[in-house]
Write a protein that holds these residues in place. Structure first.
Motif, short mmCIF file in Angstrom:
data_model
loop_
_atom_site.label_atom_id
_atom_site.label_comp_id
_atom_site.label_asym_id
_atom_site.label_seq_id
_atom_site.Cartn_x
_atom_site.Cartn_y
_atom_site.Cartn_z
N LEU A 42 -54.95 50.82 31.07
CA LEU A 42 -55.38 50.90 32.47
C LEU A 42 -56.88 50.70 32.59
N VAL A 43 -57.65 51.32 31.71
CA VAL A 43 -59.11 51.16 31.75
C VAL A 43 -59.49 49.71 31.45
N LEU A 44 -58.89 49.12 30.44
CA LEU A 44 -59.20 47.72 30.12
C LEU A 44 -58.78 46.78 31.25
N GLY A 45 -57.69 47.10 31.93
CA GLY A 45 -57.22 46.25 33.01
C GLY A 45 -58.09 46.32 34.26
N LEU A 46 -58.67 47.49 34.53
CA LEU A 46 -59.44 47.66 35.75
C LEU A 46 -60.95 47.51 35.56
N ALA A 47 -61.43 47.58 34.33
CA ALA A 47 -62.87 47.42 34.08
C ALA A 47 -63.28 45.98 34.32
N THR A 55 -58.30 36.59 28.10
CA THR A 55 -58.38 37.28 26.81
C THR A 55 -58.22 38.79 26.99
N ARG A 56 -58.87 39.34 28.01
CA ARG A 56 -58.73 40.77 28.29
C ARG A 56 -57.31 41.10 28.70
N LEU A 57 -56.67 40.20 29.42
CA LEU A 57 -55.30 40.39 29.88
C LEU A 57 -54.32 40.48 28.73
N VAL A 58 -54.57 39.71 27.67
CA VAL A 58 -53.68 39.71 26.50
C VAL A 58 -53.62 41.08 25.86
N PHE A 59 -54.71 41.86 25.92
CA PHE A 59 -54.73 43.17 25.29
C PHE A 59 -54.43 44.31 26.26
N ALA A 60 -54.91 44.20 27.50
CA ALA A 60 -54.83 45.32 28.43
C ALA A 60 -53.41 45.59 28.92
N TRP A 61 -52.75 44.59 29.45
CA TRP A 61 -51.45 44.84 30.07
C TRP A 61 -50.34 45.16 29.08
N PRO A 62 -50.25 44.51 27.92
CA PRO A 62 -49.22 44.95 26.96
C PRO A 62 -49.44 46.40 26.50
N ARG A 104 -84.01 36.07 29.95
CA ARG A 104 -83.65 37.50 29.94
C ARG A 104 -82.16 37.63 29.65
N ALA A 105 -81.85 38.66 28.94
CA ALA A 105 -80.44 38.88 28.58
C ALA A 105 -79.75 39.59 29.75
N SER A 106 -78.88 38.89 30.41
CA SER A 106 -78.13 39.48 31.52
C SER A 106 -76.72 38.90 31.52
N SER A 107 -75.89 39.47 32.37
CA SER A 107 -74.52 38.99 32.44
C SER A 107 -74.10 38.82 33.89
N VAL A 108 -73.04 38.08 34.06
CA VAL A 108 -72.48 37.81 35.38
C VAL A 108 -71.13 38.48 35.44
N SER A 109 -70.87 39.20 36.53
CA SER A 109 -69.59 39.89 36.70
C SER A 109 -68.55 38.90 37.20
N CYS A 110 -67.40 38.87 36.54
CA CYS A 110 -66.34 37.93 36.89
C CYS A 110 -65.23 38.56 37.73
N GLY A 111 -65.02 39.83 37.63
CA GLY A 111 -63.89 40.50 38.27
C GLY A 111 -63.11 41.25 37.21
N ASN A 112 -61.86 41.58 37.51
CA ASN A 112 -61.03 42.27 36.51
C ASN A 112 -59.70 41.57 36.38
N THR A 113 -58.81 42.13 35.55
CA THR A 113 -57.53 41.46 35.30
C THR A 113 -56.58 41.58 36.47
N VAL A 114 -56.81 42.52 37.35
CA VAL A 114 -55.92 42.68 38.51
C VAL A 114 -56.25 41.67 39.59
N GLY A 115 -57.53 41.53 39.92
CA GLY A 115 -57.94 40.66 41.01
C GLY A 115 -58.26 39.24 40.61
N GLY A 116 -58.48 38.99 39.34
CA GLY A 116 -58.84 37.65 38.88
C GLY A 116 -60.32 37.38 39.09
#
Length: 150
Positions: A54-59, A113-120, A70-82
């Motif tokens: 659940l945490v991996l799916g919603l994070a 990739t996150r979906l492969v681990f989180a939902w199963p 500068r080292a930064s990242s871009v937020s893509c969303g989560n496995t539920v919303g795409g």
């Protein structure tokens, strides 16, 4: 030769202490208080799988941004919303449509990739919790001894 020297050079034989069968029945197993039963171990694994999935799916999933200075990242969303494209374009700033399309593809791969681990893991934990709730426990030997047959 002193007794200390003789003791140091002779092999030591340890003889087993004979215990009567009644002594073992009276003393409880000291590890029984801290050892998990198989059912509790299964419930622990199922709960951990459920929560971790659940945490991996919603994070939110993040990928590296364009700015190399500068080292930064871009937020893509989560496995539920795409992939959340408005959030992605806001994080990228003044990027062209080709860059945004490239980042959408990269975010989809990262979310996949996150979906492969989180939902199963989540569904395995949920099946484990349901199984533990449905399958009956075996009665303990003390409970069987207390049952009187009519």
């Amino acid at each position: 030769m002193t007794p200390d020297q003789r003791t140091a050079t002779e092999p030591t034989e340890l003889l087993p202490v004979a215990a009567s069968p009644g002594d073992q029945a009276q003393q409880p197993d000291p590890l029984a208080r801290i050892t998990l039963t198989p059912r509790r171990f299964a419930s622990l694994l199922a709960g951990a799988g459920l929560l971790l999935g659940l945490v991996l799916g919603l994070a939110p999933v993040h990928v590296a941004s364009l700015d190399e200075a500068r080292a930064s990242s871009v937020s893509c969303g989560n496995t539920v919303g795409g992939v959340e494209t408005p959030l992605l374009t806001q994080d990228l700033g003044d990027a062209g449509p080709t860059v945004v399309a490239t980042y959408v593809g990269t975010c989809q791969e990262a979310i996949g990739t996150r979906l492969v681990f989180a939902w199963p893991m989540f569904f395995a934990g949920m099946i484990g919790v349901v199984w533990l709730g449905v399958v009956r426990r075996e009665p303990l030997p003390e409970q069987l001894a207390g049952v009187q047959h009519a």
